[in-house]
Design an enzyme around this catalytic site. Structure first.
Site, PDB file in Angstrom:
ATOM      1  N   LEU A 229       7.145  54.545 -16.520  1.00  7.57           N
ATOM      2  CA  LEU A 229       6.131  54.885 -17.872  1.00  7.57           C
ATOM      3  C   LEU A 229       6.088  52.729 -18.998  1.00  7.57           C
ATOM      4  O   LEU A 229       7.210  52.593 -19.115  1.00  7.57           O
ATOM      5  CB  LEU A 229       6.937  55.558 -18.797  1.00  7.57           C
ATOM      6  CG  LEU A 229       6.704  56.383 -19.983  1.00  7.57           C
ATOM      7  CD1 LEU A 229       5.452  56.954 -20.136  1.00  7.57           C
ATOM      8  CD2 LEU A 229       8.096  57.195 -21.243  1.00  7.57           C
ATOM      9  N   ASP A 230       4.999  53.376 -19.695  1.00  5.01           N
ATOM     10  CA  ASP A 230       4.637  51.973 -20.220  1.00  5.01           C
ATOM     11  C   ASP A 230       4.846  50.872 -19.728  1.00  5.01           C
ATOM     12  O   ASP A 230       5.032  49.801 -19.998  1.00  5.01           O
ATOM     13  CB  ASP A 230       5.620  51.756 -21.417  1.00  5.01           C
ATOM     14  CG  ASP A 230       5.876  53.017 -22.015  1.00  5.01           C
ATOM     15  OD1 ASP A 230       4.481  53.579 -22.467  1.00  5.01           O
ATOM     16  OD2 ASP A 230       6.807  53.498 -22.814  1.00  5.01           O
ATOM     17  N   GLN A 231       5.273  51.385 -17.825  1.00  2.58           N
ATOM     18  CA  GLN A 231       5.177  49.452 -17.003  1.00  2.58           C
ATOM     19  C   GLN A 231       3.993  49.465 -16.304  1.00  2.58           C
ATOM     20  O   GLN A 231       3.932  48.108 -15.521  1.00  2.58           O
ATOM     21  CB  GLN A 231       6.128  49.498 -16.658  1.00  2.58           C
ATOM     22  CG  GLN A 231       7.902  50.081 -17.268  1.00  2.58           C
ATOM     23  CD  GLN A 231       8.421  49.121 -17.951  1.00  2.58           C
ATOM     24  OE1 GLN A 231       8.264  48.055 -17.190  1.00  2.58           O
ATOM     25  NE2 GLN A 231       8.601  48.499 -18.962  1.00  2.58           N
TER      26      GLN A 231
END
Lengths: 286, 286, 286, 286
Positions: A229-231
Site C-alpha cells: 500500500l502506498d509503496q
C-alpha cells in the site's frame, strides 16, 4: 496514402555498450526518421532504458512486419520492448468512491480530446457517479463491496475491464484496498492518486495528518499500484504551499486541484508510452 | 435556530489612524466573533483595505439592520464597504469561444460544489458549447458576433446577465474584445484568463510568442477586464517550466491546465469576497 | 530627531472577543500608526496570535515606558507578548559540521546587509570552518565532541552564546544531536535545516532515502529544534523537481541550493519577529 | 593509471537520418561507454543537437587522437562539435557594478567546490568589490567607465580575460551596456542575469515596473548576451510568488535570492557543457 502516425518503442535491457547504436542503426537502415529519443542508464541496477519515437512515413517495413524485424536485432542484446503506434485507440477505466473531482476532470478531458484515450467505463463502490458518467455518455457500473464480497467484486471488475479492452485502470480517489491478486494481474496497469506527498503521510486522512504536523507545503502523488500500500513506483508528484491560515478544509480543497492535475499528467505519461518501471522506481521520459 | 453563516466586510478607505480600531470595536460591541481579518495599507496610494469576516451567531444585529449600524461608524471615517453573507447564492455567467477546457472545468466544479456559485448560463459566439452546457443542465446562448453586430450582441449579453441575476461574467478563453461601454458597465465584474504571464506576450497567440522567444517558463494571468486590453488588475498568475523539447502544441496543452486552475482560483477569490481593486492593482486577501 | 524605527509586537492569548479591538485602540490612543498587522485564530487550540508593527514617530510613549503601558492593557486579557524594535542589533551564532554552503551563504548575507543580524561567531565540531569565518572576520570556535564530552561541549557552547549576546543559534547542517537539556534552555531559539521535506525521510541520509524511493520532488525543512529529533515546529519548506536522471550526487547538489535559501528565509522570519509557536506548529506572519 | 574523466561532445548539425547512429557507432567501436546522451531536433530550423558524455576509461583513443578520429566521422555529415573533458580547469571572470549578492554567491560556490570553475578575477566599474574579492583571494580589477572611455575600458577587460584564460564572463548584476564589438568577440561566452521574467519588464528598474503593474509573481532570467539588449538566448528562468503586501524593497530582496540561484544554475549549465544556441533560443540538456 502516407502513414502520418509514429511508432513508439520502449526498451529495457541489461546495460552493455552498443545498445543505442543498435537501435539507431535499425531505424536508420529502414529509412525511419527518429522524431524523439531519450535514454537512461540506471548504474545501480545495471539497466538500460530507452524511448524511441519514429515516423512511419518513409519507413520501409509495414506495421505487421515490424515486430519480427525488431526481434532479430533486439533478442541478441537481451532487450525487452513494447511497441505502440500513436494512432491506436487506448481504452481506460475509472474507479472511484465518493469524490467526484478527478472523475469529472478525466471525463472532461476525454470529451475535449485532451486525454488521448476513450473512457470505457466508470465504476464505483458507491452509486453517486451514475449522473457524472451519464452526462458524458460513459457506462457506469455500481460495484458495491464489503469485506465478505471483495473477491467477487474484483472478479467482476476484472471481467468488465477485460471485456472492454481496457489497458489502464485509473483509481480516481478510490478508497478501497485492492487485493494482491487483482494488483498482480494488472501489473503496472493501475494508477492511483494518493493525496499526500509520499512517503510523507501514508495511509488514511493525509490532509489531517499534514494539518496536525504543521507542514508549509502539501502535495500529491500518482503511482502504479503494487501489493504494498502506498509503496508503488511514483510517476508524478506536485505540491502547493499552505500556511497557518489553512484549515483541514482548505488543504482538502487545494489538494483537489493538485490531485486532478497530477493524476491527469500521470495518465497521459502512461498513454503516450513514456513510463518504464525499474524496481520501486519509474523512468518517465519527458 | 442559530445563524451559522458569516458576514464578510470588504472595506476601502483613505488611510488614517484608528480605522482598524473602529471596525474591531463595532464588531466586538455587537457580540460578533471575528473569524478572519486581514488588512493592507497602500502607502503610495494612501489607501487602507480590509477584509473582516465574523460569525452571525451571537451577533446582536440582524442582517437587515447591519448596513445602517455600520454606516453610522464608517461614514465619518470615509470608508466604502461591501457586505456579503456566506450563504448567499452567487450567480455567474461563462462566456467562451471555441476552447472547451475552462468551461468544462467550471461546470464540473459547480456540479461538485467546489465552486461556490451557480452557473446561470454559458454563452458563446460559436455554437460548439451547446453539448457541454447541456451535459450539466445549464442554459446555453449562442450569441454570434461580427464587427457590424457587436453592440447588439453585447446588449443581448448584458440583458441576459441582468435578467439572470449574474454578478460575475467569466471569460473562459473568450476571443472577442468587449467594448469599453460593456466593460464599464460591468466594472470589476468581468474576469478574463489570458494565456500568458502578463505583461509578457500581450495580444494574440501568446504561446507562439513564448515559443519563438525561447522562454523556459510559461504562465497565465487572470485579471479583471478593463477598457485597456490585457491591462486590467491582475488577480492571480501561475507558471509551469518548459524546455526546448516543448513545441507550440506542448505549450498549448500544458497551458490549458494552468488556465483552468488559475481561472478557477481567481473566480473563487472573487466569490469569497477576497479581492479589492486599487488602481491598476488588486489586493487579494488570502 | 524623529524616531524612524518601528515597534513590533507579537501577541499570544487565549481567544476571546475584543482582543483585536483592545490592541488597535491602545496603538491608536497613543498616536501610533500601524504599518502592518496580521492575526490568526487557531480554533482547535482556542488561541489567538497577532503581529502588530507600528511607527514610533508620533507615538506618545517612549520606548522605556511602552512595556508598562502595554501591560495595563494586555494583562486583563491574558495576553503574552514580545516587543522588539526594528533598529535593535540582533546577534546570532552559526553551528556547523563539515558542509560549508549554508555557512558561506549566511556570512555573505550578513556582510551585504541582507541578513538583519550580526554573526557573533561560527562554531563547529570540525576545524574546517576556520578559513570561512576568517574570510568574513567572524570569530570561529572549534568545539570537538565525542559521546563522552557532549555535556562539556554543550556547556561551552551555551557559555559562548550567552557571553556573545546571541538570541538565535542557527544549525547550518550541524550533524550532531543536541541534548534535551541544551534544547530546552534555548527553546524556540535554535533553527535547524533538515535536508528533506519533513516528515518524509526523517533521520540520516535523506537524499539517499529519496533516491531509493524514487520521488519526483525533493525538499528541505527549516524548523525550531525540540527534544524530539526532526519533530520541531516547521517554519519554512521548499522543494525542487527531480527526475530519474538525477543520482544521489545530483540530489545533494540541488538540495544545497534549497537548504541555503530556506534556512536564510527561516532565520529572516525569526529576526523580523514573524514567527509564533503554537504547540507543534508555527504561525508565520508573511 | 585508468583515466576516470569523461569526454563531453556537443554536436550541432543540419538534421538528416543516421546522425544518432553514426555517433553511437563511433563511441561503441572505440570501446567507449556512454554515460549520458541526449538529443533534440528543431523541426522549424531543421537542426539536430546532441550531447554525448562517455567514459575515457576503456576508450581506445587517447585524448590527443580523439579530434581527428571524430572529424573523419562527423565531417561527411556536416556536424559541428565541441569536445571537452570533465577534468579540464575552467576559468571564469565576474563583472559587477554595485550589488554584492551574486558575486559573494559565486565566490562562495567556487570556494566550496560547488562551481566547477576557478574565478580568475572580479572586475567592476565601482571599487566596492575589492574587499569581497580579497576575502576569497581572487584578484580584483577596478575598471571605471564613462561614455567617453567605454572602448578603452572594454579593451582592457578583453585583455584581462584573454590573459587569464577566461572562457566565460559572468555579468553578476553589471549595470553597464557592453558594446556590440565586445559582445561579438565573446559570442555565447557572456552570461547575464536580468532581474525580470523576460520578456516582461525589459530595461531599467524591472522590480519597480513589476510593482507598478501589480503582478503576482516575479522572476529573473539568465541569458547569453547579444548585441540586442535583453534579447539574448535564455538559458534559465525562475520565479517566486509575491502579493500586495510586498513593496518594491521586498521584491528587490526576494529577487536577490532568485538572481543568485538562477545565475549559478546557468553558469553551471554552461560549464558542464549542456547549452547549445539555436538562433534566439537555447537547447539546455538537463
Amino acid at each position: 496514402m502516407e502513414d502520418t502516425a509514429t511508432a513508439r518503442l520502449l526498451i529495457t535491457a541489461p546495460d552493455r555498450p552498443g545498445l543505442v547504436a543498435a537501435v539507431a542503426a535499425f531505424v536508420a537502415d529502414h529509412g525511419g526518421n527518429i522524431v524523439d529519443a531519450d535514454q537512461h542508464t540506471d548504474d545501480e541496477a545495471g539497466m538500460f532504458f530507452q524511448r524511441v519515437e519514429f515516423r512511419l512515413a518513409g519507413f520501409d517495413l509495414d506495421r505487421s512486419a515490424l515486430p519480427a524485424a525488431l526481434r532479430a536485432v533486439t533478442e541478441p542484446l537481451g532487450m525487452h520492448w513494447q511497441l505502440r503506434f500513436s494512432d491506436e485507440e487506448r481504452r481506460i477505466a475509472i474507479l472511484a468512491s465518493r469524490q467526484l473531482h478527478c472523475v469529472y476532470d478525466l471525463l472532461g478531458r476525454s470529451a475535449t480530446g485532451d486525454l488521448p484515450a476513450t473512457v470505457a467505463f466508470v465504476a464505483s463502490n458507491h452509486p453517486d457517479f451514475g449522473p457524472a458518467a451519464q452526462r458524458f455518455d460513459v457506462p457506469f457500473h455500481h460495484l458495491p463491496v464489503d469485506p465478505g464480497t471483495r473477491s467477487e467484486q474484483e472478479a467482476r471488475l476484472a471481467e468488465l475491464a477485460t471485456d472492454a479492452g481496457v489497458e489502464l485502470i485509473v483509481l480516481a480517489r478510490y478508497m478501497q484496498i485492492l487485493s494482491p491478486t487483482f494488483v498482480d494481474r494488472f501489473e503496472s496497469s493501475i494508477i492511483n492518486i494518493h493525496h499526500s506527498f509520499l512517503p510523507a503521510f501514508v495511509g488514511a486522512r493525509p490532509y489531517h495528518q499534514a494539518y496536525e504536523r504543521g507542514v508549509k507545503i502539501i502535495g500529491v502523488t500518482a503511482h502504479y499500484v503494487t501489493a504494498d500500500l502506498d509503496q508503488g513506483p511514483i510517476i508524478e508528484q506536485d505540491v502547493v504551499p499552505v500556511s497557518h491560515r489553512d484549515g483541514v478544509d482548505d488543504l482538502v480543497r487545494m489538494g483537489r486541484d493538485l490531485e486532478t492535475v497530477v493524476l491527469a499528467r500521470a495518465v497521459r505519461h502512461h498513454l503516450t508510452d513514456r513510463v518504464l518501471v525499474c524496481g520501486r522506481k519509474t523512468v518517465v521520459f519527458g
